[in-house]
Design a protein around this motif. Sequence first.
Motif, PDB file in Angstrom:
ATOM      1  N   PRO A  99      31.058 -74.285 -17.732  1.00  9.10           N
ATOM      2  CA  PRO A  99      31.343 -74.459 -16.301  1.00  9.10           C
ATOM      3  C   PRO A  99      30.943 -75.863 -15.843  1.00  9.10           C
ATOM      4  CG  PRO A  99      30.151 -72.428 -16.710  1.00  9.10           C
ATOM      5  CD  PRO A  99      30.091 -73.210 -17.986  1.00  9.10           C
ATOM      6  N   PHE A 100      31.654 -76.378 -14.855  1.00  8.84           N
ATOM      7  CA  PHE A 100      31.320 -77.704 -14.346  1.00  8.84           C
ATOM      8  C   PHE A 100      31.653 -77.791 -12.869  1.00  8.84           C
ATOM      9  CE2 PHE A 100      35.707 -77.879 -15.758  1.00  8.84           C
ATOM     10  CZ  PHE A 100      36.368 -78.672 -14.825  1.00  8.84           C
ATOM     11  N   SER A 101      30.977 -78.701 -12.208  1.00 11.96           N
ATOM     12  CA  SER A 101      31.283 -79.029 -10.816  1.00 11.96           C
ATOM     13  C   SER A 101      31.859 -80.438 -10.774  1.00 11.96           C
ATOM     14  CB  SER A 101      30.027 -78.933  -9.939  1.00 11.96           C
ATOM     15  OG  SER A 101      29.007 -79.773 -10.449  1.00 11.96           O
ATOM     16  N   THR A 102      32.554 -80.751  -9.693  1.00 16.05           N
ATOM     17  CA  THR A 102      33.103 -82.092  -9.486  1.00 16.05           C
ATOM     18  C   THR A 102      32.754 -82.547  -8.077  1.00 16.05           C
ATOM     19  OG1 THR A 102      35.243 -81.302  -8.631  1.00 16.05           O
ATOM     20  CG2 THR A 102      35.062 -81.595 -11.032  1.00 16.05           C
ATOM     21  N   ASN A 132      40.573 -78.407  -9.486  1.00 14.85           N
ATOM     22  CA  ASN A 132      40.643 -76.964  -9.276  1.00 14.85           C
ATOM     23  C   ASN A 132      40.178 -76.132 -10.463  1.00 14.85           C
ATOM     24  OD1 ASN A 132      41.443 -77.233  -6.657  1.00 14.85           O
ATOM     25  ND2 ASN A 132      43.569 -76.626  -6.969  1.00 14.85           N
ATOM     26  N   ARG A 133      40.025 -76.742 -11.638  1.00 15.57           N
ATOM     27  CA  ARG A 133      39.489 -75.983 -12.763  1.00 15.57           C
ATOM     28  C   ARG A 133      37.962 -75.931 -12.752  1.00 15.57           C
ATOM     29  NH1 ARG A 133      42.792 -74.950 -17.201  1.00 15.57           N
ATOM     30  NH2 ARG A 133      40.999 -73.716 -17.922  1.00 15.57           N
ATOM     31  N   GLY A 134      37.345 -76.725 -11.909  1.00 14.46           N
ATOM     32  CA  GLY A 134      35.887 -76.691 -11.791  1.00 14.46           C
ATOM     33  C   GLY A 134      35.435 -75.544 -10.909  1.00 14.46           C
ATOM     34  N   GLY A 135      34.148 -75.224 -10.994  1.00 18.66           N
ATOM     35  CA  GLY A 135      33.620 -74.130 -10.189  1.00 18.66           C
ATOM     36  C   GLY A 135      33.249 -74.530  -8.785  1.00 18.66           C
ATOM     37  N   ALA A 136      33.121 -75.831  -8.532  1.00 15.82           N
ATOM     38  CA  ALA A 136      32.794 -76.326  -7.198  1.00 15.82           C
ATOM     39  C   ALA A 136      33.253 -77.772  -7.097  1.00 15.82           C
ATOM     40  CB  ALA A 136      31.300 -76.232  -6.925  1.00 15.82           C
ATOM     41  N   CYS A 137      33.946 -78.089  -6.019  1.00 19.26           N
ATOM     42  CA  CYS A 137      34.329 -79.472  -5.733  1.00 19.26           C
ATOM     43  C   CYS A 137      33.583 -79.887  -4.471  1.00 19.26           C
ATOM     44  CB  CYS A 137      35.843 -79.593  -5.543  1.00 19.26           C
ATOM     45  SG  CYS A 137      36.377 -81.254  -5.069  1.00 19.26           S
ATOM     46  N   MET A 138      32.677 -80.844  -4.610  1.00 19.96           N
ATOM     47  CA  MET A 138      31.806 -81.220  -3.502  1.00 19.96           C
ATOM     48  C   MET A 138      32.438 -82.304  -2.643  1.00 19.96           C
ATOM     49  SD  MET A 138      28.109 -81.297  -5.377  1.00 19.96           S
ATOM     50  CE  MET A 138      27.878 -80.400  -6.924  1.00 19.96           C
ATOM     51  N   VAL A 139      32.393 -82.102  -1.333  1.00 19.66           N
ATOM     52  CA  VAL A 139      32.890 -83.086  -0.370  1.00 19.66           C
ATOM     53  C   VAL A 139      31.784 -83.365   0.645  1.00 19.66           C
ATOM     54  CG1 VAL A 139      35.286 -82.390  -0.665  1.00 19.66           C
ATOM     55  CG2 VAL A 139      33.915 -81.284   1.095  1.00 19.66           C
ATOM     56  N   ALA A 140      31.849 -84.545   1.255  1.00 21.67           N
ATOM     57  CA  ALA A 140      30.725 -84.988   2.084  1.00 21.67           C
ATOM     58  C   ALA A 140      30.747 -84.438   3.501  1.00 21.67           C
ATOM     59  CB  ALA A 140      30.694 -86.516   2.135  1.00 21.67           C
ATOM     60  N   THR A 141      31.923 -84.025   4.001  1.00 21.85           N
ATOM     61  CA  THR A 141      32.009 -83.630   5.404  1.00 21.85           C
ATOM     62  C   THR A 141      32.891 -82.401   5.582  1.00 21.85           C
ATOM     63  OG1 THR A 141      33.959 -84.995   5.874  1.00 21.85           O
ATOM     64  CG2 THR A 141      31.795 -86.047   6.129  1.00 21.85           C
ATOM     65  N   GLU A 142      32.661 -81.722   6.694  1.00 30.70           N
ATOM     66  CA  GLU A 142      33.450 -80.530   7.014  1.00 30.70           C
ATOM     67  C   GLU A 142      34.901 -80.882   7.288  1.00 30.70           C
ATOM     68  OE1 GLU A 142      34.646 -76.887   7.273  1.00 30.70           O
ATOM     69  OE2 GLU A 142      32.531 -77.303   6.843  1.00 30.70           O
ATOM     70  N   SER A 143      35.147 -82.003   7.955  1.00 28.87           N
ATOM     71  CA  SER A 143      36.537 -82.362   8.257  1.00 28.87           C
ATOM     72  C   SER A 143      37.305 -82.674   6.977  1.00 28.87           C
ATOM     73  CB  SER A 143      36.590 -83.559   9.220  1.00 28.87           C
ATOM     74  OG  SER A 143      36.012 -84.710   8.643  1.00 28.87           O
ATOM     75  N   LEU A 144      36.647 -83.279   5.985  1.00 26.11           N
ATOM     76  CA  LEU A 144      37.314 -83.541   4.708  1.00 26.11           C
ATOM     77  C   LEU A 144      37.565 -82.238   3.961  1.00 26.11           C
ATOM     78  CD1 LEU A 144      38.393 -85.626   2.689  1.00 26.11           C
ATOM     79  CD2 LEU A 144      36.094 -85.715   1.691  1.00 26.11           C
ATOM     80  N   ARG A 145      36.651 -81.297   4.048  1.00 25.08           N
ATOM     81  CA  ARG A 145      36.872 -80.006   3.401  1.00 25.08           C
ATOM     82  C   ARG A 145      38.118 -79.322   3.965  1.00 25.08           C
ATOM     83  NH1 ARG A 145      32.328 -75.345   2.629  1.00 25.08           N
ATOM     84  NH2 ARG A 145      32.068 -75.547   4.896  1.00 25.08           N
ATOM     85  N   ARG A 146      38.276 -79.343   5.273  1.00 24.34           N
ATOM     86  CA  ARG A 146      39.464 -78.733   5.878  1.00 24.34           C
ATOM     87  C   ARG A 146      40.736 -79.447   5.420  1.00 24.34           C
ATOM     88  NH1 ARG A 146      36.046 -78.775  10.506  1.00 24.34           N
ATOM     89  NH2 ARG A 146      37.151 -80.600  11.314  1.00 24.34           N
ATOM     90  N   GLU A 147      40.678 -80.768   5.403  1.00 25.96           N
ATOM     91  CA  GLU A 147      41.844 -81.556   5.021  1.00 25.96           C
ATOM     92  C   GLU A 147      42.271 -81.282   3.575  1.00 25.96           C
ATOM     93  OE1 GLU A 147      42.780 -86.244   4.172  1.00 25.96           O
ATOM     94  OE2 GLU A 147      41.356 -85.742   5.769  1.00 25.96           O
ATOM     95  N   ILE A 333      24.547 -75.135  -9.448  1.00 30.17           N
ATOM     96  CA  ILE A 333      24.163 -73.810  -9.945  1.00 30.17           C
ATOM     97  C   ILE A 333      25.221 -72.781  -9.602  1.00 30.17           C
ATOM     98  CG2 ILE A 333      22.453 -71.967  -9.677  1.00 30.17           C
ATOM     99  CD1 ILE A 333      20.359 -74.221  -9.228  1.00 30.17           C
ATOM    100  N   GLU A 334      25.755 -72.860  -8.380  1.00 29.65           N
ATOM    101  CA  GLU A 334      26.781 -71.899  -7.957  1.00 29.65           C
ATOM    102  C   GLU A 334      28.047 -72.023  -8.787  1.00 29.65           C
ATOM    103  OE1 GLU A 334      28.622 -68.829  -5.838  1.00 29.65           O
ATOM    104  OE2 GLU A 334      26.522 -69.389  -6.108  1.00 29.65           O
ATOM    105  N   ALA A 335      28.393 -73.252  -9.210  1.00 29.43           N
ATOM    106  CA  ALA A 335      29.584 -73.439 -10.040  1.00 29.43           C
ATOM    107  C   ALA A 335      29.456 -72.652 -11.342  1.00 29.43           C
ATOM    108  CB  ALA A 335      29.784 -74.929 -10.340  1.00 29.43           C
ATOM    109  N   LYS A 336      28.267 -72.662 -11.933  1.00 34.31           N
ATOM    110  CA  LYS A 336      28.057 -71.907 -13.176  1.00 34.31           C
ATOM    111  C   LYS A 336      28.034 -70.409 -12.901  1.00 34.31           C
ATOM    112  CE  LYS A 336      25.353 -72.047 -17.414  1.00 34.31           C
ATOM    113  NZ  LYS A 336      24.354 -72.831 -18.175  1.00 34.31           N
TER     114      LYS A 336
END
Length: 355
Positions: A99-102, A132-147, A333-336
């Motif tokens: 498992p991996f995160s990005t 999308n094959r990772g378990g978590a894709c980290m973004v810095a802001t809520e507006s970017l997550r929505r986008e 940890i959540e990605a795994k």
Amino acid sequence: MPRLTIVTDAWHPQVNGVVRSIENTNRELAAMGVEVSMITPQPFPSIPMPTYPEIRLSLARYTQVARAIENNRPDYMHIATEGPLGLWARRWCLKHGMPFSTSYHTRFPEYVAARAPIPLSWLYAYVRWFHNRGGACMVATESLRRELAEKGLNNLCLWSRGIDTALFRPRPQVENPLNLPRPIFMTVGRVAVEKNLPAFLDLDLPGSKVVVGDGPARTELEAHYPRVHFTGVKTGEDLAETYAQADVFVFPSKTDTFGNTILEAMASGVPVAAFPVTGPVDIIPAESGAGALDDDLKAACLKALHCSREKARALAETFSWQAATTQFLDNVIEAKTQARRKRLLLRQSGRQIGA
């Protein structure tokens, strides 16, 4: 002690938000008892990226990256960038069921499209494929997550940023910093096309304009704007002292995913002027008094002149690297954990089908 391997195509000698974010996160992870190993371009041959020679593209082979990962024996994997090293690390993880995160540090499609005639739709297809094959894709802001969710990215989670409030702090101001008349309108960062610097440099503003940083567009911009003061790259105490002499920090970019320099400026007691876009709208609430956001950047600059330096500092103090790193580690940890749940569900469904 848990072992984490971070793979990044962005590393020294580059000076940018990706490198600074990983450096600060690594420091906090060590304090939390996490053993971090890095896979970066430094040990491998590399070539300059077309149109942006300051960034080197690694020529590492898959076997070299695979060997480096296996030597580290990681419990967790984080892939920070979508470049050559990130691609090889992703391949290794999928091949070995790791498992991996990005993380989504930069608007990769927009940055590439600004330099090469590649349709944005193709570039976003690549970004979806990569993350999308990772378990978590980290973004810095809520507006970017929505986008990004609207563009089809999955498993998006927040990883904010922090600021060194001991280094970046209010300091006594001199009458004519850099031998320039006040007010000082300053921007800091890469001098590159994606930073939208002409939107700032074209403005008719009182006092002086200062650009701190370097990049592929500097020579052209210096020639076109002879009245603007370009300092080149500054780091450490020199950079912090320079920030503190500004009257307004101008952030003209419309493509950044966060804006670490916004925090550096506010921590230095400097109000911010920016467009109301992802990054500034997430960092600077309208009622904060720490800056001004406006579709008219000149109006934002002039409003920011009357904002509170004390309120800018107070807002910056709410961002800590310890809190941001806790977010990061929770996501890793959540990605795994998510990957284990998926494997369990697949095994259970397989048994049900075979029953």
